[in-house]
Structures are given as C-alpha cells and as structure tokens.
Design a protein around this motif. Structure first.
Motif, PDB file in Angstrom:
ATOM      1  N   PRO A  96       0.800  -1.227   0.000  1.00 42.97           N
ATOM      2  CA  PRO A  96       0.000   0.000   0.000  1.00 42.97           C
ATOM      3  C   PRO A  96       0.834   1.278   0.000  1.00 42.97           C
ATOM      4  CG  PRO A  96      -0.880  -1.578   1.579  1.00 42.97           C
ATOM      5  CD  PRO A  96       0.450  -2.109   1.126  1.00 42.97           C
ATOM      6  N   ASP A  97       2.050   1.221   0.500  1.00 42.45           N
ATOM      7  CA  ASP A  97       2.892   2.415   0.538  1.00 42.45           C
ATOM      8  C   ASP A  97       3.340   2.851  -0.856  1.00 42.45           C
ATOM      9  OD1 ASP A  97       2.760   2.571   3.292  1.00 42.45           O
ATOM     10  OD2 ASP A  97       4.559   1.362   3.601  1.00 42.45           O
ATOM     11  N   LEU A  98       3.190   1.957  -1.832  1.00 43.14           N
ATOM     12  CA  LEU A  98       3.580   2.281  -3.207  1.00 43.14           C
ATOM     13  C   LEU A  98       2.381   2.623  -4.087  1.00 43.14           C
ATOM     14  CD1 LEU A  98       6.237  -0.539  -3.796  1.00 43.14           C
ATOM     15  CD2 LEU A  98       6.603   1.797  -2.968  1.00 43.14           C
ATOM     16  N   LYS A  99       1.184   2.690  -3.474  1.00 42.97           N
ATOM     17  CA  LYS A  99      -0.046   2.930  -4.228  1.00 42.97           C
ATOM     18  C   LYS A  99      -0.764   4.173  -3.718  1.00 42.97           C
ATOM     19  CE  LYS A  99       0.308  -1.078  -6.432  1.00 42.97           C
ATOM     20  NZ  LYS A  99       0.414  -1.238  -7.890  1.00 42.97           N
ATOM     21  N   ASP A 100      -1.393   4.890  -4.631  1.00 41.77           N
ATOM     22  CA  ASP A 100      -2.176   6.065  -4.232  1.00 41.77           C
ATOM     23  C   ASP A 100      -3.574   5.670  -3.765  1.00 41.77           C
ATOM     24  OD1 ASP A 100      -0.127   7.860  -4.894  1.00 41.77           O
ATOM     25  OD2 ASP A 100      -0.747   7.893  -7.006  1.00 41.77           O
ATOM     26  N   ASP A 101      -4.114   4.603  -4.340  1.00 41.53           N
ATOM     27  CA  ASP A 101      -5.476   4.164  -4.029  1.00 41.53           C
ATOM     28  C   ASP A 101      -5.451   2.829  -3.288  1.00 41.53           C
ATOM     29  OD1 ASP A 101      -6.670   6.352  -5.433  1.00 41.53           O
ATOM     30  OD2 ASP A 101      -6.204   5.310  -7.314  1.00 41.53           O
TER      31      ASP A 101
ATOM     32  N   SER B   1      -3.260  -4.985   4.272  1.00 41.95           N
ATOM     33  CA  SER B   1      -4.183  -4.620   5.351  1.00 41.95           C
ATOM     34  C   SER B   1      -4.174  -3.133   5.690  1.00 41.95           C
ATOM     35  CB  SER B   1      -3.871  -5.440   6.611  1.00 41.95           C
ATOM     36  OG  SER B   1      -2.537  -5.209   7.042  1.00 41.95           O
ATOM     37  N   LYS B   2      -3.075  -2.449   5.432  1.00 40.14           N
ATOM     38  CA  LYS B   2      -2.996  -1.014   5.715  1.00 40.14           C
ATOM     39  C   LYS B   2      -3.964  -0.213   4.865  1.00 40.14           C
ATOM     40  CE  LYS B   2       0.340   2.814   5.718  1.00 40.14           C
ATOM     41  NZ  LYS B   2       1.760   3.187   5.472  1.00 40.14           N
ATOM     42  N   ASN B   3      -4.167  -0.646   3.615  1.00 41.38           N
ATOM     43  CA  ASN B   3      -5.076   0.075   2.718  1.00 41.38           C
ATOM     44  C   ASN B   3      -5.418  -0.800   1.507  1.00 41.38           C
ATOM     45  OD1 ASN B   3      -6.655   2.140   1.686  1.00 41.38           O
ATOM     46  ND2 ASN B   3      -4.935   3.217   0.736  1.00 41.38           N
ATOM     47  N   GLY B   4      -6.253  -1.806   1.748  1.00 43.84           N
ATOM     48  CA  GLY B   4      -6.628  -2.684   0.650  1.00 43.84           C
ATOM     49  C   GLY B   4      -7.525  -3.810   1.106  1.00 43.84           C
ATOM     50  N   SER B   5      -7.939  -4.638   0.167  1.00 45.99           N
ATOM     51  CA  SER B   5      -8.829  -5.754   0.480  1.00 45.99           C
ATOM     52  C   SER B   5      -8.600  -6.895  -0.504  1.00 45.99           C
ATOM     53  CB  SER B   5     -10.294  -5.313   0.433  1.00 45.99           C
ATOM     54  OG  SER B   5     -10.632  -4.873  -0.876  1.00 45.99           O
ATOM     55  N   VAL B   6      -8.964  -8.096  -0.058  1.00 44.76           N
ATOM     56  CA  VAL B   6      -8.814  -9.299  -0.866  1.00 44.76           C
ATOM     57  C   VAL B   6     -10.138 -10.050  -0.895  1.00 44.76           C
ATOM     58  CG1 VAL B   6      -7.535 -11.452  -1.214  1.00 44.76           C
ATOM     59  CG2 VAL B   6      -6.405  -9.497  -0.116  1.00 44.76           C
TER      60      VAL B   6
END
Length: 236
Positions: A82-87, A110-115
């Motif tokens: 997530p640290d390498l993604k804006d969304d 888990s910081k900024n995303g879903s599976v």
C-alpha cells in the motif's frame, strides 16, 4: 535452491525458504510469519504442516507447497504494498481453497486494501473462512478479506477492477477473458497455464493500456485444473 524439506515450526519453515532464495522481501517474509500454515491444513496433515509439499484439502483441491506461495508473493511484492499505491489495493484470489495465500495477501494489503477469495465449492468457502478466523481473525473482522462462493473463471465484478489477480488452479485454454477484463491497466495476474504439450507453466502477466497482457513464463509447475464445479467434484 533446494527442493522439498521438512520443518517442525512455522519460523523454521520461513527461515528455510529464505535460505533457499525463495523469498527475500522483508514485508513478504513478515506476512508468512504471521500466517501459520498449521491453521490452514486438514487435521490429518497437522503434524506435517511445515513440510515443503502440497496437501489435499478435499473436493479435488490442494494447498500448494510453501515454496510456491513464497515465490508468488515475491513476484507480487510491490503490487501488494500500500505504501507504493495512491489508491486502496484490490485483490482477487481465484480458487482460494484453504485461505492460506488469501490471508498472506490480506496481511500485506491490510494497511489500505482488500482481498476477495472466490471458490465454487461451498464446503471450501466455509473451510477457508474458518481457517482465517482461527489463524488470522482480524482479517475477517476488519473486512480486509471476504470469501465468496462463485465460479472464479468469471471473476468477481463487484470489486473490479483489480490490482492483482492470483489464480491457484491451472487454466487449460489460456487466461480466462473475464479475469483479463477485470484487471486494472498496469495490474498483474499470476496463474498456472497448461500448454498444448500438456506442460504447465506459472505465468505472470501485466495488463497494458491496449488491454493486452504482456506475459512472462516463470517456471514449470503442477496444479489442479481450473474447471467447473461438476468436474472438480469428480476429482475426489
């Protein structure tokens, strides 16, 4: 790199994967240390949880050997960061089975995303959910992961487009079109594909702006087929 090995703890399993050069990324290593494989195998395989080999989980499905999971995480290390993604990162795990690899990816995003894990055998949907609740319950409680029943060859349009699509079974006639359609531009797919020779290869695809995939063959593999629910049930 060595071949199969037999370890007695999750940490020693991960240490061996590092030693063998299967995995190097610190985030991926930390994720595998958090997802204890013994929580994701059948009771009869508990004593062998940390062996580097696949195990059947019923209904013609398997949990892959740890070196395959490690190698695949290493391929996707930047795409699951997530640290390498804006969304927020959106991931689809086709043939989520035991839930082990679904959970590992869930830890990474888990910081900024879903599976989303998808399975067409209802008993395997329940198996995967129960395993994650037992081993990594926060991933379910925080809605980082959900596992649904459906035909993974059709993807899951509700959460599309995806940054990453991982497929845990072998496609015989190339990568399903619905999965390509649901991948973001720049998104990655990792999938075993069977060639006309009968040989299976792990393929890594990147979706370009024209909608086509640039595909690299990673290595020869052996996976159960990506097929219909009816045919899968005939495998056990």
């Amino acid at each position: 790199m060595t071949s199969f090995f037999r370890k007695q703890t999750n940490d020693s399993l991960i240490d061996q994967l590092i030693y063998d050069g299967r995995i190097e990324n610190e985030r991926c290593i930390a994720a595998l240390r958090q997802v204890d494989r013994k929580n994701y195998v059948l009771k009869r395989n508990k004593s062998s949880s940390y062996y580097d080999q696949p195990f059947g989980i019923g209904y013609g499905a398997t949990i892959s050997a740890p070196h395959m999971h490690a190698m695949t995480l290493e391929l996707l290390k930047d795409d699951l960061n997530p640290d390498l993604k804006d969304d927020p990162i959106s991931v689809l795990d086709v043939g989520s089975g035991s839930g082990y690899f679904t959970a590992a990816m869930g830890v990474l995003v888990s910081k900024n995303g879903s599976v989303v894990g998808i399975e067409h055998i209802p008993e395997l949907v329940e198996f995967g959910i129960n395993n994650i609740k037992k081993g990594n319950p926060e991933l379910i409680e925080k809605a980082i992961i959900k596992i649904i029943e459906g035909d993974g060859r059709l993807g899951y349009q509700e959460n599309a487009p995806y940054d990453v699509i991982h497929v845990g079974a072998c496609a015989k006639n190339g990568i399903p079109e619905k999965l390509i359609e649901q991948l973001k531009i720049g998104g990655k797919v990792v999938i075993p594909v069977e060639k006309s020779s009968g040989q299976q290869y792990l393929e890594y695809g990147i979706k370009k702006k024209n909608g086509k995939l640039i595909i690299s063959q990673i290595c020869g593999v052996r996976f159960v087929p990506l097929t219909s629910k009816k045919k899968q049930l005939q495998l056990f």
